[in-house]
Design an enzyme around this catalytic site. Structure first.
Site, PDB file in Angstrom:
ATOM      1  NE  ARG A  47      11.978 -29.495  34.463  1.00 26.63           N
ATOM      2  CZ  ARG A  47      11.262 -29.325  35.401  1.00 26.63           C
ATOM      3  NH1 ARG A  47      11.342 -30.512  36.230  1.00 26.63           N
ATOM      4  NH2 ARG A  47      10.808 -28.342  35.662  1.00 26.63           N
ATOM      5  CE1 TYR A  95       6.795 -22.774  39.606  1.00 33.89           C
ATOM      6  CE2 TYR A  95       7.146 -21.700  37.538  1.00 33.89           C
ATOM      7  CZ  TYR A  95       6.825 -22.756  38.363  1.00 33.89           C
ATOM      8  OH  TYR A  95       6.842 -23.937  37.617  1.00 33.89           O
ATOM      9  CG  ASP A 121      14.764 -24.841  38.670  1.00 35.40           C
ATOM     10  OD1 ASP A 121      14.219 -25.719  38.069  1.00 35.40           O
ATOM     11  OD2 ASP A 121      13.831 -23.966  38.941  1.00 35.40           O
TER      12      ASP A 121
HETATM   13  O1  1CP Z   1      18.310 -31.546  32.134  1.00 35.05           O
HETATM   14  C1  1CP Z   1      17.391 -30.867  32.093  1.00 35.05           C
HETATM   15  O2  1CP Z   1      16.603 -30.763  31.101  1.00 35.05           O
HETATM   16  C2  1CP Z   1      17.062 -30.263  33.314  1.00 35.05           C
HETATM   17  C3  1CP Z   1      17.378 -28.815  33.542  1.00 35.05           C
HETATM   18  C4  1CP Z   1      15.995 -28.088  34.078  1.00 35.05           C
HETATM   19  C5  1CP Z   1      15.292 -27.161  33.401  1.00 35.05           C
HETATM   20  C6  1CP Z   1      15.241 -26.878  31.974  1.00 35.05           C
HETATM   21  C7  1CP Z   1      15.704 -28.066  35.199  1.00 35.05           C
HETATM   22  C8  1CP Z   1      16.006 -29.074  36.252  1.00 35.05           C
HETATM   23  N1  1CP Z   1      14.400 -27.297  35.513  1.00 35.05           N
HETATM   24  C9  1CP Z   1      14.369 -26.580  34.302  1.00 35.05           C
HETATM   25  C10 1CP Z   1      13.225 -25.575  33.936  1.00 35.05           C
HETATM   26  C11 1CP Z   1      12.083 -25.333  34.818  1.00 35.05           C
HETATM   27  N2  1CP Z   1      12.086 -25.224  36.150  1.00 35.05           N
HETATM   28  C12 1CP Z   1      10.862 -25.004  34.267  1.00 35.05           C
HETATM   29  C13 1CP Z   1      10.526 -24.700  32.658  1.00 35.05           C
HETATM   30  C14 1CP Z   1      10.518 -25.990  32.051  1.00 35.05           C
HETATM   31  C15 1CP Z   1       9.290 -26.978  32.382  1.00 35.05           C
HETATM   32  O3  1CP Z   1       8.044 -26.352  32.531  1.00 35.05           O
HETATM   33  O4  1CP Z   1       9.304 -27.842  32.636  1.00 35.05           O
HETATM   34  C16 1CP Z   1       9.966 -24.951  35.187  1.00 35.05           C
HETATM   35  C17 1CP Z   1       8.736 -24.590  35.387  1.00 35.05           C
HETATM   36  C18 1CP Z   1      10.669 -24.988  36.529  1.00 35.05           C
HETATM   37  C19 1CP Z   1      10.294 -24.883  38.020  1.00 35.05           C
HETATM   38  C20 1CP Z   1      10.336 -26.103  38.738  1.00 35.05           C
HETATM   39  N3  1CP Z   1      11.691 -26.516  39.200  1.00 35.05           N
HETATM   40  C21 1CP Z   1       9.583 -27.107  38.980  1.00 35.05           C
HETATM   41  C22 1CP Z   1       8.074 -27.362  38.864  1.00 35.05           C
HETATM   42  C23 1CP Z   1       7.309 -26.794  40.018  1.00 35.05           C
HETATM   43  C24 1CP Z   1       5.816 -26.553  39.807  1.00 35.05           C
HETATM   44  O5  1CP Z   1       5.197 -27.124  40.644  1.00 35.05           O
HETATM   45  O6  1CP Z   1       5.489 -25.876  38.891  1.00 35.05           O
HETATM   46  C25 1CP Z   1      10.404 -28.226  39.697  1.00 35.05           C
HETATM   47  C26 1CP Z   1       9.669 -29.499  40.381  1.00 35.05           C
HETATM   48  C27 1CP Z   1      11.658 -27.764  39.912  1.00 35.05           C
HETATM   49  C28 1CP Z   1      12.821 -28.274  40.253  1.00 35.05           C
HETATM   50  C29 1CP Z   1      13.804 -29.155  39.590  1.00 35.05           C
HETATM   51  N4  1CP Z   1      14.141 -28.460  38.231  1.00 35.05           N
HETATM   52  C30 1CP Z   1      15.279 -29.456  37.587  1.00 35.05           C
HETATM   53  C31 1CP Z   1      15.246 -30.552  38.285  1.00 35.05           C
HETATM   54  C32 1CP Z   1      15.811 -31.992  37.818  1.00 35.05           C
HETATM   55  C33 1CP Z   1      14.033 -30.466  39.082  1.00 35.05           C
HETATM   56  C34 1CP Z   1      13.778 -31.617  40.504  1.00 35.05           C
HETATM   57  C35 1CP Z   1      14.393 -31.311  41.605  1.00 35.05           C
HETATM   58  C36 1CP Z   1      14.774 -32.443  42.430  1.00 35.05           C
HETATM   59  O7  1CP Z   1      15.763 -33.143  42.035  1.00 35.05           O
HETATM   60  O8  1CP Z   1      14.116 -32.767  43.507  1.00 35.05           O
END
Ligand code: 1CP
Length: 344
Positions: free
Chosen positions: A27, A153, A77
């Site tokens: 991330r 999810y 994502d």
């Molecule tokens: O550059 C990078 O490293 C970011 C790329 C990236 C990746 C690899 C994002 C952007 N998301 C992910 C994978 C992801 N998304 C996972 C697997 C990795 C991990 O466990 O962290 C998972 C479980 C998600 C699901 C997800 N997407 C969540 C978690 C929600 C929860 O409650 O379980 C969230 C908050 C997101 C949104 C998201 N994805 C990425 C970003 C930067 C964001 C935040 C969005 C924003 O800008 O508001």
């Protein structure tokens, strides 16, 4: 620079890439960076950011420009896959991803490969554009969520404590749950193949909720679908390394790295680096595993833990990373200090 010579690729292929080790952070793009928050505002919605190659390329490049990591991970994502399979997905401002929940016994529609890839075309364009934009020495990582994590999810409609909806489904109606997992494995494999066709040099499969699986369920819903994905991708792209991240699975990391055929694993911060050096590095590369909290706090405690990890794992195939994604509260000055400490 040829793909084979890049530091990250050498490490994942099983070489010791020397000192300092290659480093990137899960991330590494995201809300802790002011330039990301600005872009996010401009993109008008998170999914729009993911599906507009110009924006997704910019989000990927931001941490590379700022910190010079050895690898970039395409900005997207894991939830674009359920979206491409026809599930409704949206982002609730200030909260996170939401999906229409599936009920126990529901099935995915018959896999329409053309519709799936046409939905995901912007992701493939992002990957291709990144190969043009990235510095020659920076490796490009593609990724997907693992079937089990995607299913958690899809069942709950959101991230949910203990992944209780998916676990309930798994025991109530194992046949329909297995069908969901196997359908997701097929889709994920095709998605990763297209990312590699488009220019991804390594792919990582995120099983962020592997920790919720008891041993038999771990075999059926984590190991088996990952093995199938690895075999399907390898049949088309035998030379592209594949990393797995069954987060929180404890001693089962060893079974995972032996049985799935991945080239390496990302380990979470709960794992002992000394244990990982003995149990995992003989089977493949290890990536990890600094507590992401150090990116908020920084200072000497961070440096001590970095040294501990590097001295335990640094003589084998090793990529420095966090044990999970960097959080929005992280301080970019601590990321800079981390890189300075690792690279000297
Ligand atoms: O550059 C990078 O490293 C970011 C790329 C990236 C990746 C690899 C994002 C952007 N998301 C992910 C994978 C992801 N998304 C996972 C697997 C990795 C991990 O466990 O962290 C998972 C479980 C998600 C699901 C997800 N997407 C969540 C978690 C929600 C929860 O409650 O379980 C969230 C908050 C997101 C949104 C998201 N994805 C990425 C970003 C930067 C964001 C935040 C969005 C924003 O800008 O508001």
């Amino acid at each position: 620079m040829k793909t084979d010579d890049k530091l990250l690729l050498r490490a994942i292929r099983g070489e010791n890439a020397g000192s300092p080790p290659p480093v990137w952070l899960m991330r590494q793009a995201g809300r802790y960076l002011p330039e990301y928050r600005e872009l996010r505002q401009k993109a008008d919605g998170f999914l729009n950011l993911c599906y507009t190659p110009e924006y997704a390329i910019e989000a990927t490049m931001q941490p590379i420009r700022r910190f010079g990591f050895d690898a970039s991970i395409m900005f997207s994502d894991i939830l674009v896959v359920p979206h491409a399979l026809g599930r409704n997905v949206w982002f609730e401002p200030g909260e996170g991803p939401r999906l229409d929940p599936m009920n126990i016994g529901n099935a995915l529609p018959v896999f329409d490969e053309d519709a799936f890839h046409s939905h995901l075309k912007p992701v493939y364009e992002t990957v291709a554009g990144l190969r043009e934009s990235l510095p020659a020495e920076t490796a490009l990582i593609g990724f997907a969520g693992a079937p089990w994590t995607l299913a958690t999810y899809m069942a709950a409609g959101r991230g949910k404590d203990e992944q209780e909806h998916a676990r309930k489904w798994m025991f109530t109606d194992p046949d329909s749950f297995a069908a969901l997992i196997d359908g997701l494995a097929d889709a994920v494999a095709q998605y990763l193949i297209r990312q590699i066709d488009s220019g991804a040099e390594v792919v990582q499969i995120f099983d962020s909720w592997a920790s919720a699986l008891a041993p038999n369920a771990f075999d059926r819903y984590c190991i088996a679908p990952t093995k199938k994905i690895v075999e399907t991708v390898r049949a088309v792209h035998p030379n592209t390394p594949i990393m797995g991240f069954p987060r929180g699975c404890g001693a089962s990391y060893e079974q995972f790295i032996r049985e799935t055929g991945v080239d390496g694993v990302s380990i979470d911060q709960g794992m002992s680096p000394d244990w990982a050096a003995n149990a995992l590095q003989p089977h493949g590369a290890v990536q990890g595993n600094l507590d992401p909290m150090h990116m908020i706090v920084g200072g000497d405690a961070m440096k001590r833990d970095v040294d501990r990890i590097v001295s335990a794992l640094g003589d084998g195939p090793f990529v420095f990373n966090l044990g999970h994604g960097i959080t929005p509260q992280a301080d970019s000055a601590n990321v800079e200090a981390l890189l300075k400490h690792i690279r000297g």
